[in-house]
Design an enzyme around this catalytic site. Structure first.
Site, mmCIF file in Angstrom:
data_model
loop_
_atom_site.group_PDB
_atom_site.id
_atom_site.type_symbol
_atom_site.label_atom_id
_atom_site.label_comp_id
_atom_site.label_asym_id
_atom_site.label_seq_id
_atom_site.Cartn_x
_atom_site.Cartn_y
_atom_site.Cartn_z
ATOM 1 C CD GLU A 1 -68.883 -12.091 48.720
ATOM 2 O OE1 GLU A 1 -69.800 -11.252 48.596
ATOM 3 O OE2 GLU A 1 -68.504 -12.837 47.777
ATOM 4 C CG ASN B 1 -94.215 -26.430 44.715
ATOM 5 O OD1 ASN B 1 -94.130 -25.521 45.529
ATOM 6 N ND2 ASN B 1 -93.201 -27.219 44.440
ATOM 7 C CG ASP C 1 -100.410 -27.150 59.099
ATOM 8 O OD1 ASP C 1 -100.234 -28.269 59.598
ATOM 9 O OD2 ASP C 1 -100.540 -26.981 57.871
ATOM 10 C CG ASP D 1 -84.886 -27.999 45.664
ATOM 11 O OD1 ASP D 1 -85.927 -27.995 44.975
ATOM 12 O OD2 ASP D 1 -84.859 -27.608 46.843
ATOM 13 N NE ARG E 1 -93.296 -24.944 40.603
ATOM 14 C CZ ARG E 1 -92.410 -25.907 40.875
ATOM 15 N NH1 ARG E 1 -92.838 -27.122 41.137
ATOM 16 N NH2 ARG E 1 -91.122 -25.648 40.892
ATOM 17 C CG ASP F 1 -90.885 -20.968 47.723
ATOM 18 O OD1 ASP F 1 -90.233 -21.754 48.430
ATOM 19 O OD2 ASP F 1 -91.684 -21.358 46.847
ATOM 20 C CE LYS G 1 -87.651 -27.115 50.065
ATOM 21 N NZ LYS G 1 -86.877 -26.060 49.380
ATOM 22 C CD1 TRP G 2 -94.470 -33.461 51.398
ATOM 23 C CD2 TRP G 2 -93.584 -35.492 51.694
ATOM 24 N NE1 TRP G 2 -95.450 -34.377 51.123
ATOM 25 C CE2 TRP G 2 -94.932 -35.631 51.287
ATOM 26 C CE3 TRP G 2 -92.834 -36.630 51.940
ATOM 27 C CZ2 TRP G 2 -95.531 -36.886 51.143
ATOM 28 C CZ3 TRP G 2 -93.425 -37.870 51.794
ATOM 29 C CH2 TRP G 2 -94.764 -37.988 51.397
ATOM 30 C CG ASP G 3 -92.133 -28.003 47.581
ATOM 31 O OD1 ASP G 3 -93.061 -27.408 48.163
ATOM 32 O OD2 ASP G 3 -91.254 -27.415 46.926
ATOM 33 N N GLY H 1 -94.554 -24.700 48.523
ATOM 34 C CA GLY H 1 -94.200 -23.415 47.936
ATOM 35 C C GLY H 1 -93.687 -22.485 49.008
#
Length: 731
Positions: free
Chosen positions: A615, A481, A535, A367, A444, A549, A477-479, A529
């Protein structure tokens, strides 16, 4: 045929498997909307229109003595503006003489095979002869403005798509201050509005209330569809439930600022107008130019909200999502974000991957924090060069080490943003949206790149495509923010600044079109975020979107519940995260976190090295179960068995195979009771005469019994216990 035009009357009827949609152009060329609802065949419904002499509703000049004829009271397919209809309009057009008016009259209709396309915009597609297109032309004879209404009729899907093309056929410049995609006038009925509001970390919270007289607006002016209001609404009869009652949906295939307006008129008709907003939007249209308004997906159900949801879920899976991953099993991933945030080096990432691989995880996702001077969220965005000093190696070397474990590798990016202080910003400060003479607001610690500039899109394409060509990356992963403020493009003249926000979105789509076409085998995941751009427009390019998030499993019950009303769960990014949860501080059992995450694309977002051996064994078991569940997530039927917003005892949902050969019922108890009353629920979507074995009890019973008499669970105790019950057909 799914589109029928009556030769004698000109009545146009659109047919889907279970619905009819009808319109008609009268002698004056006004295009009336007559009906949308359960199938009525080709019945002529003009007699259902109601006309009256309604005070203060003006009459067209050519019919000034016909007092019962007014644009202000007629149900219309697409409205003009300024010429007698005072309800919410589709258009706000400023003509060359300064007047704000458009009087649209019918100029023809034609039926075409296949599905129309929209220039520069995502839209539904045809999988080979399943769609017919109706093109209707409306024209203002004074100004030359032409509006082409496009209808895509998907007969078997029970979906009708709509869009509008606006062309300046005059000799002077016109300005569009509002350009809606579609209008739907419902002449009769009581309707309640179901919409999906929220905020960051709490997206798509359903809210239902009767539509009042007046105007109700759902929209976003943030430059993104937003966490706060989703571009999807449902109108439902007051008595409509999950399994019964009439309801209809309107979903925009668009990811920027939008506006959906609903008005109950003085005559108690209901109008819905959906499309681009009329706040800051203003598009200059020179003679001969055409503007394309985004697509809207309409669907209608007489069988309740659950069936309407499934119609949308199937349609988005089959006719919006194009990715090669749409029906492929998704890899079980581990994301390092909540394990390390930006405090990591290459060895840390490798250790996380090695432990994850031992437990059965298949994909390591790195990330934020791998590039530029990016040790916190105040710097670095825009400089997409690998920080080899931080990693202690090249990115290619880290990837090959992880691939040597038998894992794939994924990477986080946020291309649409830039931080001041970066090399990119120093070289191109004019590429950031900001108003001359003003200090821009910061979100941010970053600014928004002007994606409406082709050179910005070209730069990002060249930078990202080189990164993807030079490294073995199988997931991105295209963010995004922050939302837009200080919206001013230095590439546009003063009188065209109202185009900047929509041009931004067109630029994003253009970039995604190029990248996803060149790298079709990459699994792309959208993010803003979390769910701030969840959509249909984004799903055209990304087969999945990070849902929120907020990774708290108990809060996710509500977020994923609201999301399911319009979107397929195969598109819902959902992970098992650490406890106590980083957003809420809640501690939920590891099993419960996994049960909730299995209602989506499954993965982990925690440091697996900190878990106990017990676990770790649980995680091995969870991954095995997830692989059983995935076919149901990707192609199965989804049912909401409880209302996650109001049922305070437990939340339950069901996944069922397309052939009803198996089903998985999941139950999470959110408030265990002393001396409890039973946890009881009724299944749905099973074969009535089929025999199903209950994995919890071993009993075999009929599908009809499970749907009518239902299931009763044993007592559930402790903090947030969860149960999964497999129902497998054995006859």
């Amino acid at each position: 045929m799914s589109i029928h035009i009556a030769q004698q009357t000109g009545v146009i009827t659109l047919h889907t498997a279970r619905t009819s949609y009808q319109m008609w152009a009268d002698e004056q060329g006004v295009l009336h909307h007559l009906y949308y609802g359960p199938s009525v065949g080709n019945a002529d419904l003009r007699d259902t229109e109601f006309r009256s002499d309604c005070g203060f509703s003006p009459n067209p000049g050519e019919l000034h003595l016909q007092r019962d004829y007014s644009l202000d009271t007629l149900c219309q397919e697409y409205t003009g503006c300024g010429v007698g209809d005072f309800r919410v309009s589709c258009l706000n057009v400023q003509n060359p003489d300064g007047s704000i008016a458009a009087d649209l009259r019918f100029a023809g209709a034609e039926v075409l095979p296949g599905k129309y396309a929209l220039p520069g915009l995502p839209a539904a597609f045809d999988n080979g002869g399943e769609c017919e297109t109706l093109r209707v032309t409306l024209r203002d004879d004074v100004t030359g403005l032409t509006v082409t209404l496009l209808y895509g009729v998907y007969e078997q899907a029970d979906v009708i798509t709509r869009a509008a093309l606006l062309q300046n056929g005059g000799s002077g410049v016109i300005r569009l201050r509002k350009a809606a995609s579609a209008c739907l006038d419902l002449p009769f009925g009581e309707w309640e509005l179901l919409h999906f509001h929220g905020r960051h970390c709490m997206e798509r919270q359903p809210e239902r209330a009767p539509l009042p007289h007046g105007v109700q607006v759902i929209g976003s002016g943030r430059g993104a569809s937003s966490h706060h209001h989703n571009p999807f609404v449902i109108l439902a009869e007051p008595h409509a439930t999950e399994t019964a009652g009439e309801c209809l949906g309107a979903m925009l295939v668009y990811s920027g600022s939008f506006r959906i307006e609903m008005e109950v008129s003085q005559l108690h008709s209901t109008r819905l107008v959906a499309g681009l907003g009329d706040g800051t939007f203003c598009w200059t249209l020179a003679p001969g130019e055409t503007f394309a308004a985004p697509e809207v997906l309409f669907s209608y159900s007489s069988d309740g909200l659950g069936e309407l949801s499934r119609q949308y879920q199937r349609f988005l899976r089959d006719n919006i999502i194009r990715s090669t991953w749409k029906a492929r099993p998704r890899p079980i991933l581990i994301n390092n974000w909540e394990a390390t945030y930006m405090n990591f080096d290459g060895e840390t990432i490798y250790r996380i991957a090695r432990q994850a691989r031992e437990l059965g995880v298949e994909l390591m996702v790195l990330d934020d924090g791998w590039f530029g001077r990016r040790d916190n969220d105040t710097s670095g965005l825009g400089d997409w060069q690998v920080n080899e000093k931080k990693l202690g190696c090249t990115l290619a070397e880290l990837i090959e080490r992880i691939r040597g474990l038998g894992m794939d590798f994924g990477l986080w990016v946020e291309p649409e943003m830039v931080c001041p202080g970066t090399a990119l910003y120093a070289a191109h400060p004019d590429w950031a949206l900001s108003i001359p003479g003003r200090t821009p607001a910061m979100g941010r610690s970053q600014l928004v790149l002007d994606m409406g500039r082709p050179e910005v899109v070209d730069y990002l394409y060249e930078t990202l495509s080189a990164l993807l060509r030079e490294n073995h990356i199988s997931y991105v992963k295209w963010d995004m923010n922050r939302n837009m403020t200080d919206v001013f493009s230095r590439a546009l003249p003063a009188d065209r600044q109202g185009e900047a926000a929509h041009r931004y979105m067109l630029g994003v789509y253009a970039l995604l079109e190029r990248l996803t076409a060149e790298f079709p085998d990459i699994l792309w995941e959208g993010c803003s975020g979390g769910g701030g751009r969840f959509d249909a427009g984004m799903l055209h390019y990304f087969p999945q979107i990070w849902c929120s998030d907020d990774t708290d499993a108990i809060q996710r019950l509500k977020i994923q519940y609201g999301t399911s009303f319009g979107y397929p769960i195969s598109a819902v990014g959902s992970h098992v995260s650490a406890a106590p949860n980083h957003q809420t501080g809640r501690t939920a059992p590891l099993n419960t976190r996994a049960v909730v995450a299995m209602a989506g694309t499954f993965g982990y977002e925690l440091d697996l090295q900190l878990l106990s051996e017990a676990e770790k064994q649980d995680i091995r078991r969870q991954i095995a179960v997830c692989k059983q569940v995935q076919p149901l997530v990707l192609q199965g039927r989804y049912d909401r068995l409880t209302d996650a917003m109001t049922d305070t005892y437990f939340t339950a949902w069901q996944l069922t195979a397309p052939d009803a050969a198996a089903a998985l019922v999941s139950v999470v108890v959110v408030d265990p009771k002393p001396n409890p009353w039973p946890i009881h629920l009724r299944c749905r979507g099973l074969a009535p005469d089929g025999l199903y074995k209950n994995s919890l009890t071993g009993h075999v019973t009929t599908g009809s019994a499970l749907m009518a008499a239902g299931l009763t669970l044993p007592m559930q105790t402790g903090d947030y216990p969860a149960t999964q019950i497999w129902l497998e057909r054995v006859d």
